[in-house]
Design an enzyme around this catalytic site. Structure first.
Site, short mmCIF file in Angstrom:
data_model
loop_
_atom_site.label_atom_id
_atom_site.label_comp_id
_atom_site.label_asym_id
_atom_site.label_seq_id
_atom_site.Cartn_x
_atom_site.Cartn_y
_atom_site.Cartn_z
CB SER A 7 65.59 83.59 -2.22
OG SER A 7 64.67 84.78 -2.25
CG HIS A 57 66.38 79.09 -1.80
ND1 HIS A 57 66.67 79.06 -3.15
CD2 HIS A 57 65.45 79.98 -1.66
CE1 HIS A 57 66.10 79.92 -3.81
NE2 HIS A 57 65.19 80.43 -3.11
CE LYS A 78 63.70 78.14 -4.95
NZ LYS A 78 62.15 77.77 -5.25
#
Length: 385
Positions: A170, A198, A229
């Site tokens: 991240s 992610h 996300k």
């Protein structure tokens, strides 16, 4: 509050402020150009996703009202879990309220003092905390270093071994070498857990991440993904074989003892999942934005890390310098993340720039121009020092 507690809090505050590591929340204005969030495909603002959430609230109400095992598990949660399982090529998926809770819940449910956990040094805090809470014997291998991992695995005498890694890291934006993690895990009879928070929505042929389109549950038994996300909503999921999911339902405390995800969020996520799978042009636009930013930033001599994902860190090193650059950008209406230790190692403070399919070429040019100004003003100050 007692004087002893007042002093303890004051000392902690003074220490962190002196190190230039005190965190401050910011109310971001709508007019601010954002390069700090994780809405990689722009779906958090997509009218179709917003309307699906509103329709879900009208149909199911604002909240679930109870935990999944009491009365909070609704048909829309079932539909979302089934959709996520199909998307990731797993037998089943299980919803959690946050990614942090998912990682804590998996590690607490699977590991104990008789388990050995092996983690990448740059794993997310939730994975580190989950391992600590489980009481397992925990070792951290050098970042993306298969040789170090294999050495640690070979020395372990535990029957139950668990290798844990982020999929996309991240803070650095680099991608785990899943192939070597699979090889090392299978060679030493360990299970492999990948937190692809992610990666889901961004990587892979169908946007299912850096794991699902290539590796089955045989190679990667535990796959974690987040919904807040690239999918633009909130919550998380764990995907795997039915036996794993049933075990988590029975033993994961962060699943059992918390209110279920609001059903309107599940409805919105179903729509986002549909868009991700049917509109690959969103990922194409995101990748074009990444390529453009990287090309122009490198031409300007900016200290860009080696990342092909939406996470594009500029390593500035010094906390004061990082805060100064972030403040200068903020003055120009541009918001980026100023990341300092302990989130990243000492000496690696950075601007964490994140790109989205929703950014236009003009947005990126504004960011580049502002970064160039920071660079130029810093050089002028050094000249006159």
């Amino acid at each position: 509050m007692s004087k002893a507690w007042q002093q303890r809090l004051a000392d902690a505050r003074a220490d962190r402020q002196q190190a230039n590591r005190w965190r401050t929340r910011q109310g971001v204005e709508n007019s601010t150009l954002g390069f700090a969030g994780n809405d990689y495909l722009g779906l958090a603002q997509d009218p179709r996703v917003c309307e699906a959430q509103a329709a879900g609230a009208r149909r199911y109400g604002a909240g679930a009202g109870a935990s999944h095992l009491v009365s909070g598990h609704l048909t829309v949660h079932d539909a979302l879990e089934e959709g996520l399982a199909r998307w990731t090529g797993r037998e089943r998926a299980l919803l959690f309220s946050t990614g942090y809770m998912a990682n804590l819940g998996v590690l607490q449910a699977l590991a104990d003092r008789h388990t050995a956990i092996f983690q990448d040094r740059l794993n997310h805090a939730s994975l580190i905390d989950g391992a600590a809470m489980s009481g397992a014997r925990s070792r951290r291998f050098h970042h993306r270093d298969a040789i170090d991992l294999k050495s640690l695995l070979a020395r372990s005498e535990c029957t139950h071994k668990l290798v844990v890694s982020d999929g996309v890291f991240s803070m650095d934006g680099d991608i785990a070498d899943i192939a070597t993690l699979v090889e090392a895990s299978q060679q030493h009879n360990a299970w492999l857990m990948i937190d692809d928070a992610h990666g889901v929505g961004v990587l892979g042929d169908n946007g299912s991440g850096c794991v699902a389109s290539t590796w089955s549950s045989t190679e990667v038994p535990i796959l974690v993904g987040t919904l807040g996300k690239a999918l633009g909503t909130a919550g998380a999921f764990v995907a795997g074989d039915a036996e794993l999911i049933e075990h988590l339902i029975q033993f994961s405390r962060s699943y059992i003892y918390t209110t279920a995800q609001p059903p309107a969020i599940a409805a919105a996520t179903l729509k986002a999942l549909e868009i991700v799978q049917s509109e690959p042009e969103l990922r194409a636009q995101l990748n074009a934005n990444i390529a453009y930013f990287r090309r122009e930033a490198l031409l300007l001599g900016l200290p860009l890390s080696d990342s092909v994902t939406p996470i594009q860190p500029l390593i500035l090193g010094d906390e004061v310098r990082t805060l100064r650059w972030a403040a200068q950008l903020q003055q120009r209406g541009i918001h980026v993340g100023a990341i300092r230790p302990p989130t990243v190692p000492s000496g690696e403070a950075r601007l964490r720039i994140t790109l989205s399919a929703g950014h236009t070429r003009d947005h990126i040019d504004q960011l580049l121009a502002a970064l160039t100004t920071c660079q130029r003003e810093e050089a002028m100050c050094l000249t006159h020092a």
